[in-house]
Design a protein around this motif. Sequence first.
Motif, PDB file in Angstrom:
ATOM      1  N   THR A 129      20.884  23.076  52.620  1.00 22.48           N
ATOM      2  CA  THR A 129      20.799  24.020  51.508  1.00 22.48           C
ATOM      3  C   THR A 129      19.686  25.028  51.732  1.00 22.48           C
ATOM      4  OG1 THR A 129      19.232  22.685  50.211  1.00 22.48           O
ATOM      5  CG2 THR A 129      21.578  22.191  49.957  1.00 22.48           C
ATOM      6  N   TRP A 145      25.893  12.365  45.346  1.00 21.04           N
ATOM      7  CA  TRP A 145      25.200  13.486  45.983  1.00 21.04           C
ATOM      8  C   TRP A 145      23.707  13.171  45.944  1.00 21.04           C
ATOM      9  CZ3 TRP A 145      25.770  17.858  48.739  1.00 21.04           C
ATOM     10  CH2 TRP A 145      24.841  18.884  48.637  1.00 21.04           C
ATOM     11  N   CYS A 205      28.074  22.599  54.953  1.00 21.28           N
ATOM     12  CA  CYS A 205      28.282  21.298  55.586  1.00 21.28           C
ATOM     13  C   CYS A 205      28.000  21.404  57.082  1.00 21.28           C
ATOM     14  CB  CYS A 205      29.710  20.828  55.347  1.00 21.28           C
ATOM     15  SG  CYS A 205      30.051  19.194  56.012  1.00 21.28           S
ATOM     16  N   PRO A 238      29.992  19.589  47.286  1.00 24.56           N
ATOM     17  CA  PRO A 238      28.551  19.394  47.118  1.00 24.56           C
ATOM     18  C   PRO A 238      28.093  19.631  45.687  1.00 24.56           C
ATOM     19  CG  PRO A 238      28.977  21.524  48.124  1.00 24.56           C
ATOM     20  CD  PRO A 238      30.300  20.803  48.064  1.00 24.56           C
ATOM     21  N   ASP A 239      26.982  18.970  45.335  1.00 24.66           N
ATOM     22  CA  ASP A 239      26.372  19.110  44.014  1.00 24.66           C
ATOM     23  C   ASP A 239      27.428  18.861  42.940  1.00 24.66           C
ATOM     24  OD1 ASP A 239      24.431  19.530  42.121  1.00 24.66           O
ATOM     25  OD2 ASP A 239      23.819  21.481  42.845  1.00 24.66           O
ATOM     26  N   MET A 246      24.995  26.325  50.272  1.00 18.61           N
ATOM     27  CA  MET A 246      25.155  24.933  50.696  1.00 18.61           C
ATOM     28  C   MET A 246      26.229  24.903  51.779  1.00 18.61           C
ATOM     29  SD  MET A 246      24.960  22.887  47.053  1.00 18.61           S
ATOM     30  CE  MET A 246      25.873  24.110  46.116  1.00 18.61           C
ATOM     31  N   LEU A 260      26.817  13.899  50.833  1.00 21.01           N
ATOM     32  CA  LEU A 260      27.877  13.649  49.860  1.00 21.01           C
ATOM     33  C   LEU A 260      28.692  12.480  50.388  1.00 21.01           C
ATOM     34  CD1 LEU A 260      29.420  14.738  47.279  1.00 21.01           C
ATOM     35  CD2 LEU A 260      30.982  15.813  48.911  1.00 21.01           C
ATOM     36  N   TYR A 320      25.050  18.189  54.159  1.00 26.08           N
ATOM     37  CA  TYR A 320      24.937  19.606  53.826  1.00 26.08           C
ATOM     38  C   TYR A 320      23.490  20.067  53.960  1.00 26.08           C
ATOM     39  CZ  TYR A 320      29.564  19.222  51.626  1.00 26.08           C
ATOM     40  OH  TYR A 320      30.896  19.014  51.381  1.00 26.08           O
TER      41      TYR A 320
END
Length: 278
Positions: free
Chosen positions: A33, A77, A219, A196-197, A217, A68, A31
């Motif tokens: 960000t 993550w 991918c 994510p996260d 975020m 991830l 990902y």
Amino acid sequence: MNSLRILPTIILLFTILGASHAQGFQGVATYKTDRKVNIKLDSTTVSSDMQKDLMARMRKQFQKEFTLTFNQYESTWKQEAALSTPSAPTGNIVVNIVGGGGGSDVLYKNTKESRFAEKADMFGKIFLIQDSLSKPDWKLTNETKGIGNYTCYKATWTQKSKKITYVNGEKEESDEDEIRTITAWYTPEIPVNNGPDDYWGLPGLILEVNEDGDRLMLCSKIVLNPKEAVTITPPKKGKKVSKAEYEKITEKKAEEMMKRFQNNRSDGGDGIQIKIGG
């Protein structure tokens, strides 16, 4: 008649094979960000060009890459390692960010057991945050869009919280609620309820999260069932705290830094007020 008797057996066989495949399902998703950064500077000491330059430098700090690593129920993550380029100072302004997430931080999620463990580095002190996972109250829609080769469905989650600002180093909490809408895009083609996260809880892997325009975020790459089996283990080192305890520690550190900034300003330093969305 014979074919009708065989049909349930075939369906049962495919069900068993499907469940077996899901248990051994693994993947690694990358990902990228980005964050929105709003800065208010004292216009008597900082020019508009300097302000634009500072905003650009800070935004670049938050353009990072994460991976991830996941199986059917677990994930980690982590930020991808990258060479950091020292940024030149802008005037006499020094910016410190609390809770920005260091490169050594690791977030482990177990969606089956609804728990997480996170190793967080705050100015060289390592914390191990262990707590239960809170499932977002997602609202599913029929809206779709393509991300890479996958068809994704839109889901939203509305958050309400008190708006907090710092004025002259002191925390002020507004009586009005701050409402933020989190938008997620997930694909049922990858049947894991992860993302994510700290995002999870949808019927498919989350490929994009937009935090009301504050943070994005997205991918950029997925490798399913890689040749080398992935290993997913929770972090174990650090001072053990709950999520609520760590939030109090972070808030206290932010207040200390704001007061330190205010003292520096009263001694003749530049005035700067920073809000980082997300």
